[in-house]
Design a protein around this motif. Structure first.
Motif, PDB file in Angstrom:
ATOM      1  N   ALA A 147       0.845  -1.201   0.000  1.00  0.00           N
ATOM      2  CA  ALA A 147       0.000   0.000   0.000  1.00  0.00           C
ATOM      3  C   ALA A 147       0.875   1.244   0.000  1.00  0.00           C
ATOM      4  N   GLU A 148       1.935   1.213   0.806  1.00  0.00           N
ATOM      5  CA  GLU A 148       2.820   2.374   0.907  1.00  0.00           C
ATOM      6  C   GLU A 148       3.438   2.664  -0.460  1.00  0.00           C
ATOM      7  N   PHE A 149       3.843   1.617  -1.169  1.00  0.00           N
ATOM      8  CA  PHE A 149       4.471   1.806  -2.470  1.00  0.00           C
ATOM      9  C   PHE A 149       3.493   2.447  -3.456  1.00  0.00           C
ATOM     10  N   LEU A 179       0.939   4.315  -2.807  1.00  0.00           N
ATOM     11  CA  LEU A 179       0.698   5.717  -2.432  1.00  0.00           C
ATOM     12  C   LEU A 179       1.845   6.590  -2.946  1.00  0.00           C
ATOM     13  N   ILE A 180       3.074   6.146  -2.719  1.00  0.00           N
ATOM     14  CA  ILE A 180       4.240   6.912  -3.180  1.00  0.00           C
ATOM     15  C   ILE A 180       4.200   7.046  -4.707  1.00  0.00           C
ATOM     16  N   GLN A 181       3.837   5.968  -5.366  1.00  0.00           N
ATOM     17  CA  GLN A 181       3.765   5.980  -6.830  1.00  0.00           C
ATOM     18  C   GLN A 181       2.733   7.005  -7.321  1.00  0.00           C
ATOM     19  N   ALA A 182       1.576   7.052  -6.641  1.00  0.00           N
ATOM     20  CA  ALA A 182       0.515   7.994  -7.029  1.00  0.00           C
ATOM     21  C   ALA A 182       0.999   9.437  -6.878  1.00  0.00           C
ATOM     22  N   ILE A 183       1.718   9.694  -5.802  1.00  0.00           N
ATOM     23  CA  ILE A 183       2.248  11.049  -5.570  1.00  0.00           C
ATOM     24  C   ILE A 183       3.292  11.381  -6.637  1.00  0.00           C
ATOM     25  N   ARG A 184       4.154  10.422  -6.875  1.00  0.00           N
ATOM     26  CA  ARG A 184       5.257  10.629  -7.809  1.00  0.00           C
ATOM     27  C   ARG A 184       4.752  10.947  -9.219  1.00  0.00           C
ATOM     28  N   GLY A 202      15.968  11.984  -8.301  1.00  0.00           N
ATOM     29  CA  GLY A 202      14.830  12.368  -7.471  1.00  0.00           C
ATOM     30  C   GLY A 202      14.305  11.210  -6.630  1.00  0.00           C
ATOM     31  N   ILE A 203      12.970  11.047  -6.586  1.00  0.00           N
ATOM     32  CA  ILE A 203      12.336   9.997  -5.784  1.00  0.00           C
ATOM     33  C   ILE A 203      12.815   8.620  -6.245  1.00  0.00           C
ATOM     34  N   GLY A 204      13.075   7.707  -5.308  1.00  0.00           N
ATOM     35  CA  GLY A 204      13.376   6.333  -5.667  1.00  0.00           C
ATOM     36  C   GLY A 204      14.592   5.742  -4.996  1.00  0.00           C
ATOM     37  N   ASP A 205      15.537   6.570  -4.627  1.00  0.00           N
ATOM     38  CA  ASP A 205      16.723   6.040  -3.945  1.00  0.00           C
ATOM     39  C   ASP A 205      16.639   6.437  -2.460  1.00  0.00           C
ATOM     40  N   ASP A 206      17.725   6.219  -1.718  1.00  0.00           N
ATOM     41  CA  ASP A 206      17.714   6.571  -0.297  1.00  0.00           C
ATOM     42  C   ASP A 206      17.813   8.078  -0.084  1.00  0.00           C
ATOM     43  N   GLY A 207      18.270   8.777  -1.085  1.00  0.00           N
ATOM     44  CA  GLY A 207      18.352  10.229  -0.984  1.00  0.00           C
ATOM     45  C   GLY A 207      18.319  10.836  -2.373  1.00  0.00           C
ATOM     46  N   THR A 263      10.538  18.253  -0.346  1.00  0.00           N
ATOM     47  CA  THR A 263      10.285  16.893   0.128  1.00  0.00           C
ATOM     48  C   THR A 263       8.979  16.907   0.916  1.00  0.00           C
ATOM     49  N   LEU A 264       8.365  15.744   1.008  1.00  0.00           N
ATOM     50  CA  LEU A 264       7.020  15.634   1.598  1.00  0.00           C
ATOM     51  C   LEU A 264       6.967  14.453   2.554  1.00  0.00           C
ATOM     52  N   ALA A 265       6.785  14.733   3.852  1.00  0.00           N
ATOM     53  CA  ALA A 265       6.584  13.665   4.835  1.00  0.00           C
ATOM     54  C   ALA A 265       5.101  13.612   5.164  1.00  0.00           C
ATOM     55  N   ALA A 301      10.265  20.729  -8.186  1.00  0.00           N
ATOM     56  CA  ALA A 301      10.322  19.267  -8.246  1.00  0.00           C
ATOM     57  C   ALA A 301      10.193  18.663  -6.851  1.00  0.00           C
ATOM     58  N   LEU A 302       9.303  17.689  -6.705  1.00  0.00           N
ATOM     59  CA  LEU A 302       9.211  16.906  -5.468  1.00  0.00           C
ATOM     60  C   LEU A 302      10.272  15.819  -5.563  1.00  0.00           C
ATOM     61  N   VAL A 303      11.273  15.854  -4.676  1.00  0.00           N
ATOM     62  CA  VAL A 303      12.453  14.998  -4.848  1.00  0.00           C
ATOM     63  C   VAL A 303      12.558  13.890  -3.802  1.00  0.00           C
ATOM     64  N   GLY A 304      11.575  13.805  -2.906  1.00  0.00           N
ATOM     65  CA  GLY A 304      11.642  12.733  -1.910  1.00  0.00           C
ATOM     66  C   GLY A 304      10.638  12.951  -0.811  1.00  0.00           C
ATOM     67  N   GLY A 305      10.668  12.066   0.181  1.00  0.00           N
ATOM     68  CA  GLY A 305       9.743  12.203   1.292  1.00  0.00           C
ATOM     69  C   GLY A 305       9.686  10.940   2.108  1.00  0.00           C
ATOM     70  N   ASP A 306       8.605  10.811   2.867  1.00  0.00           N
ATOM     71  CA  ASP A 306       8.417   9.646   3.709  1.00  0.00           C
ATOM     72  C   ASP A 306       6.911   9.469   3.874  1.00  0.00           C
ATOM     73  N   THR A 307       6.458   8.223   3.956  1.00  0.00           N
ATOM     74  CA  THR A 307       5.024   7.949   4.068  1.00  0.00           C
ATOM     75  C   THR A 307       4.815   7.006   5.246  1.00  0.00           C
ATOM     76  N   THR A 308       4.049   7.456   6.238  1.00  0.00           N
ATOM     77  CA  THR A 308       3.890   6.692   7.479  1.00  0.00           C
ATOM     78  C   THR A 308       2.426   6.703   7.920  1.00  0.00           C
TER      79      THR A 308
HETATM   80  P1  ADP Z   1      13.455   4.497   2.802  1.00  0.00           P
HETATM   81  O1  ADP Z   1      13.022   3.201   3.385  1.00  0.00           O
HETATM   82  O2  ADP Z   1      14.835   4.505   2.232  1.00  0.00           O
HETATM   83  O3  ADP Z   1      13.159   5.657   3.689  1.00  0.00           O
HETATM   84  P2  ADP Z   1      10.979   4.847   1.442  1.00  0.00           P
HETATM   85  O4  ADP Z   1      10.368   3.547   1.094  1.00  0.00           O
HETATM   86  O5  ADP Z   1      10.468   5.591   2.634  1.00  0.00           O
HETATM   87  O6  ADP Z   1      12.551   4.673   1.498  1.00  0.00           O
HETATM   88  O7  ADP Z   1      10.851   5.801   0.186  1.00  0.00           O
HETATM   89  C1  ADP Z   1      11.183   5.357  -1.100  1.00  0.00           C
HETATM   90  C2  ADP Z   1      11.402   6.552  -1.988  1.00  0.00           C
HETATM   91  O8  ADP Z   1      10.180   7.271  -2.089  1.00  0.00           O
HETATM   92  C3  ADP Z   1      12.422   7.533  -1.444  1.00  0.00           C
HETATM   93  O9  ADP Z   1      13.120   8.091  -2.534  1.00  0.00           O
HETATM   94  C4  ADP Z   1      11.596   8.575  -0.772  1.00  0.00           C
HETATM   95  O10 ADP Z   1      12.250   9.840  -0.765  1.00  0.00           O
HETATM   96  C5  ADP Z   1      10.340   8.584  -1.621  1.00  0.00           C
HETATM   97  N1  ADP Z   1       9.112   8.929  -0.859  1.00  0.00           N
HETATM   98  C6  ADP Z   1       8.545   8.278   0.176  1.00  0.00           C
HETATM   99  N2  ADP Z   1       7.426   8.882   0.584  1.00  0.00           N
HETATM  100  C7  ADP Z   1       7.271   9.969  -0.203  1.00  0.00           C
HETATM  101  C8  ADP Z   1       6.311  11.022  -0.263  1.00  0.00           C
HETATM  102  N3  ADP Z   1       5.273  11.090   0.573  1.00  0.00           N
HETATM  103  N4  ADP Z   1       6.479  11.962  -1.211  1.00  0.00           N
HETATM  104  C9  ADP Z   1       7.537  11.922  -2.042  1.00  0.00           C
HETATM  105  N5  ADP Z   1       8.456  10.968  -2.046  1.00  0.00           N
HETATM  106  C10 ADP Z   1       8.344   9.990  -1.132  1.00  0.00           C
END
Ligand code: ADP
Ligand code: MG
Length: 322
Positions: free
Chosen positions: A2-4, A6-11, A24-29, A85-87, A115-122
């Protein structure tokens, strides 16, 4: 899984191409390139459901606002937005909600090629933290600390509209008329004053965005610049919608202490007045002179008859204040 998704939809929704995003989005940073001759401005703001927006606010509007309040901080620094970035903390994996949220976020992001370049989804209570990154030519950032005695005090746009919109919601007022809709739009879809902030580089001596109310935010400029300020209440800019729905007393309270307008409050040295007049054409909003920087400390407000307004309980919004 589900988390994946959601991230895909945002991306997908927030896809913006920029040469300075090496990864951008997809790696650890993310891997990002800062252009030569510029400084990086970084700012973060969190929105908590029920605190920063009413819980029944539409997802698309929350997405827009989460980015707008952050871009407003970049505007107040005179920065051009580049990356975010978006948490995102969500109670449940509601894909429809996330799609709408991302659409609202993306509508504003595209306006600035951000550009949205990363984030976290919890998982947890609905909370959105956005971090924005922008550029300013080296040494040209607008600070809160540069106001000097004799500078004039200005605000962009109009004041009090967002707080008025919030009041209409709380009062269960008729929301169907044009004035109410205009005020609600100001609450839910604020316009960050990026163009004004950029145009004010080299002109404004200090700047701040009005997120907690003019008195509170101009108060921050005063504290950090070691000066006082005098405002003329009659000069505070009001929208037609505010004028149509609120009487003069209510209007003043909203204009002085209402938060969430995301206008800029800035100070200008007298010798820069002509330069300011020329720069106004680059603003996508008006600007009004509302007062002057003085000696002493704190903000005083003068009534139209010349007397000073008593400001007993007029304070901006503060967390942990009760
Ligand atoms: P990690 O376990 O390394 O923290 P994640 O599974 O949390 O990786 O995130 C995978 C990728 O998706 C990372 O590049 C992260 O920056 C991006 N990402 C996660 N959540 C979001 C979000 N809400 N918006 C944009 N990018 C996100
Ligand atoms: Mg993560």
């Amino acid at each position: 899984m589900a988390e994946f998704s959601l991230i895909q939809a945002i991306r997908e929704r927030c896809a913006v191409t920029r040469d300075d995003v090496r990864l951008g989005i997809g790696d650890d940073g993310a891997v990002l390139a800062i252009p030569g001759g510029f400084e990086l401005i970084v700012s973060t703001d969190t929105l908590v459901a029920g605190v920063h927006f009413p819980i029944n606010t539409a997802a698309e509007e929350i997405g827009w606002k989460a980015l707008a309040v952050n871009l407003s901080d970049l505007a107040a620094m005179g920065a051009m937005p580049a990356w975010a970035t978006l948490a995102l903390t969500l109670p449940v994996a509601d894909i429809d909600w996330v799609q709408d949220f991302a659409d609202g976020f993306a509508q504003l992001a595209r306006q600035y090629q951000l550009a949205l370049v990363g984030g976290d989804t919890t998982q947890g209570p609905l909370t959105i933290t956005v971090t924005v990154h922008g550029f300013v030519p080296t040494g040209q950032a607008l600070l809160r600390s540069g106001a000097r005695v004799g500078d004039t005090v200005w605000v962009t746009g109009t004041l009090g509209d967002a707080a008025a919109g919030l009041q209409l919601l709380g009062d269960n007022s008729d929301l169907g008329n044009d004035s109410s809709m205009a005020l609600l739009k100001r609450l839910n879809r604020p316009s960050p004053r990026i163009a004004a902030g950029v145009a004010l580089r080299g002109i404004a001596s200090a700047a701040i965005d009005v997120s907690d109310g003019l008195l509170a935010d101009l108060g921050h400029i005063c504290t950090q610049s070691c000066v006082g300020a005098e405002l003329a209440v009659a000069m505070l800019p009001a929208s037609a919608a505010l004028g149509a729905l609120f009487d003069a007393d209510q209007r003043r309270g909203l204009q002085l202490t209402g938060g969430d307008d995301y206008e800029l409050c800035f100070t200008v040295p007298r010798e820069k007045t002509a330069a300011l007049a020329q720069s106004l054409v680059h603003f996508d909003c008006g600007a009004a002179c509302v007062g002057e920087i003085t000696g002493g400390d704190g903000v005083r407000v003068n009534k139209s008859d010349g007397g000073e307004m008593a400001l007993p309980q007029l304070r901006g919004f503060e967390h942990f204040s009760i």
